[in-house]
Enzyme design. Structure first.
Site, PDB file in Angstrom:
ATOM      1  N   HIS A 159       0.811  -1.218   0.000  1.00 56.31           N
ATOM      2  CA  HIS A 159       0.000   0.000   0.000  1.00 56.31           C
ATOM      3  C   HIS A 159       0.845   1.269   0.000  1.00 56.31           C
ATOM      4  CE1 HIS A 159      -3.984  -1.948   0.774  1.00 56.31           C
ATOM      5  NE2 HIS A 159      -3.184  -2.916   1.190  1.00 56.31           N
ATOM      6  N   ASP A 368       3.364   9.395  -1.693  1.00 53.75           N
ATOM      7  CA  ASP A 368       2.206   8.668  -1.191  1.00 53.75           C
ATOM      8  C   ASP A 368       1.922   7.486  -2.095  1.00 53.75           C
ATOM      9  OD1 ASP A 368       0.213   8.279   0.675  1.00 53.75           O
ATOM     10  OD2 ASP A 368      -0.630  10.281   0.457  1.00 53.75           O
TER      11      ASP A 368
END
Length: 466
Positions: A159, A368
Site C-alpha cells: 500500500h 504517497d
C-alpha cells in the site's frame, strides 16, 4: 470457488452492526470479497499480552465473515511495529532515509513476528485457499509460509510506494527481503512508478530476468508476476454519506463559519510523508504575495494524531503548530484567522460535508502510495458547482486524476512558489473550467473503485498461479 485468506497487520473486527469503520473502504471491500468467496481475515488484534501463547481470537460477523486475531507482546510491538515497520521501512519507502533507523534488534523482531504470524495462521489455511497478504509489515510472510510447506496461491499487495533502487539498497539485508517477496505468486503495487522501481531492483541487484510488458520476474527457477493495481474508494458507500444529516450539518457549519470566504481543505494523518510543513509554507507564500486575499481564503487543516510514541511524529506536530501560529499571528484580524488547524479526527459523514463546502482541496504529500483523500474530495463535490483539486505529482493518485492535464492541478509539493501559484489559479478558476475538470476526474473515481481493485487482484491471483 476458492476460499480467500486475507492476512494484514490489523484486522477490521466485526461489531454488532457490521465491520468496524476505522479502516474505511478497504475494510468494506475485503469484507465483501471474503463474503463472496468465503474464508477468513487474520492479523494482530491491536491488544498486548504479557506472554504470547498463540491462542486465536475468533469473531464471526452477521454476514458470515470470520476474523481471527492474535495478541502480541510489548517487545514484539516495539521491535516489529514501532521499530522495523514504522521507523525503518516506512521512512525508507517514502524516500526519507534520513529518518530511517537501522537497528539490528528491529530487524530481528520483524522476522520473529512474521514467524509468529506464519505459525498462527498455518492451521487456518486449507488446500485450495487463495492467500492475500497486505503491506510492508508482512513482506517476509510468503517465504515463512513456503518454508512451512504452504503451496497455495499467494499474493501480496504493497500500500506504500516502493523506493528507487539507489535508496532501497541502503537497507541492510535488502536482498533477503526482496527474495522473500518473490515467494509470492503475485505482487501488487499502487501505480506504475512503484512497480517500475521494484522491477528495476530485481533486474539490477538480483540479476533476475524481468519482462516489463508482463511483469514476470524469473529468478532461481521460480517466477512471480508483479503488476500495478490502483486502489480506489468505495464510491457508492462514500457518496451515500452525503444524504445524512451529519454531512449536511457539517457542510453548513463550515459554510456559515467562513463568512463568504472560500474554504480550502486538507485532511491528512499527521505524518511527515504528507508534506504538511511544506504545505503551510506554500500558503504563507500565497498570503505574502497576495496579502489582500487574506479575506478571500480560509484554510482548514484536519490532521489527526498518528504514531505519537515515535519521535519524528512528535516533531512534525510541533512544527505544524509553530508554522500555523506564525501565519495566523502575521495575518489574522480581530474578526478572522487565515488557518484553522484541527488536531483530531472526524467521521466520514462530517468529512463529506467539509469536502462539499470546500472549493479547493489541497492534497500535497511528498510521497504517497495512492492517497484516497484526493478521490474522496472529488466524490463529495457538487457537479453543478464543484471545487478544484490541487494534487502533488508525487502521489500515486496523480496519474489517474491528472486526466491528461484536464483534471487535478498537479504541483511540486516541495515548492512554496508552485503551491502559491496554483492556489491562486484554483481560487480564480471559472465555473465552466471547474465543471470540466470535475467531470474528467469523477469518471475514474467512480469506475476505478475499491471493489474493482479487489476483483482484479483476486482474478489475477487465480490466473497467474493457475
Amino acid at each position: 470457488m476458492a476460499r480467500l485468506v486475507v492476512i494484514s497487520n490489523r484486522v477490521a473486527v466485526p461489531k454488532a452492526r457490521g465491520v468496524a469503520g476505522a479502516q474505511g473502504g478497504l475494510a468494506g471491500a475485503l469484507n465483501s470479497a471474503l463474503k463472496a468467496n468465503g474464508g477468513i481475515w487474520f492479523g494482530w488484534s491491536g491488544e498486548e499480552t504479557d506472554e504470547f501463547t498463540g491462542s486465536i481470537n475468533y469473531v464471526k460477523s452477521a454476514d458470515g465473515v470470520t476474523t481471527a486475531t492474535i495478541d502480541l507482546e510489548h517487545q514484539d510491538l516495539e521491535e516489529y511495529y514501532n521499530g522495523y515497520a514504522n521507523s525503518t521501512l516506512w521512512p525508507l519507502f517514502h524516500y526519507r532515509i534520513d529518518l530511517a533507523k537501522y537497528e539490528r534488534e528491529f530487524g530481528k523482531g520483524y522476522e520473529r513476528v512474521n514467524d509468529l504470524f506464519a505459525d498462527s495462521v498455518l492451521p487456518l489455511i486449507e488446500n485450495g485457499d487463495n492467500v492475500w497478504v497486505h503491506d510492508y509489515h508482512l513482506m517476509p510472510l510468503g517465504d515463512c509460509l513456503r518454508k512451512r510447506g504452504v503451496t497455495n496461491r499467494m499474493g501480496f499487495f504493497l500500500h506504500t510506494p516502493w523506493p528507487p533502487t539507489n535508496l532501497f539498497v541502503s537497507l541492510p539485508y535488502h536482498e533477503r527481503l526482496v527474495r522473500s517477496l518473490l515467494q509470492f505468486d503475485l505482487l501488487g503495487f499502487q501505480c506504475d512508478a512503484w512497480l517500475d522501481s521494484f522491477l528495476h531492483y530485481c533486474w539490477k541487484e538480483l540479476g533476475a530476468v524481468v519482462d516489463h510488458d508482463t511483469g514476470k520476474i524469473s529468478l532461481d527457477g521460480g517466477t512471480t508476476i508483479a503488476r500495478a493495481y490502483p486502489i480506489g474508494i468505495d464510491f457508492e458507500h462514500f457518496s451515500s454519506k452525503g444524504d445524512t444529516g451529519e454531512a449536511r450539518q457539517a457542510q453548513q457549519r463550515l459554510l456559515s463559519s467562513t463568512r463568504h470566504r472560500t474554504a480550502m481543505i486538507g485532511v491528512d494523518r499527521l505524518d511527515y510523508s504528507k508534506g504538511l510543513p511544506e504545505r503551510l509554507d506554500g500558503i504563507a507564500r500565497f498570503f505574502d504575495r497576495y496579502p489582500e486575499r487574506v479575506r478571500d481564503l480560509v484554510f482548514i487543516q484536519i490532521a489527526p494524531p498518528s504514531r505519537e510514541d515515535i519521535g519524528s511524529y512528535q516533531h512534525i506536530r510541533a512544527t505544524l503548530e509553530q508554522k500555523a501560529g506564525q501565519i495566523n499571528g502575521a495575518r489574522s484580524e480581530v474578526d478572522l484567522v487565515p488557518i484553522r488547524y484541527v488536531n483530531k479526527g472526524h467521521s466520514q459523514e462530517e468529512l463529506y460535508g467539509f469536502y462539499r463546502a470546500a472549493k479547493i482541496g489541497l492534497v500535497t504529500p511528498l510521497r504517497d502510495g495512492m492517497n484516497l483523500v484526493a478521490k474522496e474530495y472529488v466524490a463529495a463535490q457538487d457537479p453543478e458547482d464543484p471545487g478544484v483539486l490541487i494534487l502533488s505529482r508525487f502521489a500515486g493518485a496523480a496519474p489517474q486524476l491528472d486526466c491528461d492535464g484536464e483534471g487535478a492541478l498537479l504541483i511540486n509539493p516541495h515548492s512554496a512558489d508552485d503551491i502559491a501559484h496554483h492556489i491562486r489559479l484554483a481560487l480564480d478558476m471559472p465555473l465552466e473550467e471547474r465543471k470540466a475538470r470535475y467531470q474528467k476526474m469523477i469518471v475514474t473515481v467512480r469506475d476505478d473503485n475499491v471493489q474493482r481493485w479487489t476483483e482484479n487482484f483476486i482474478a489475477d491471483l487465480a490466473e497467474v498461479a493457475g
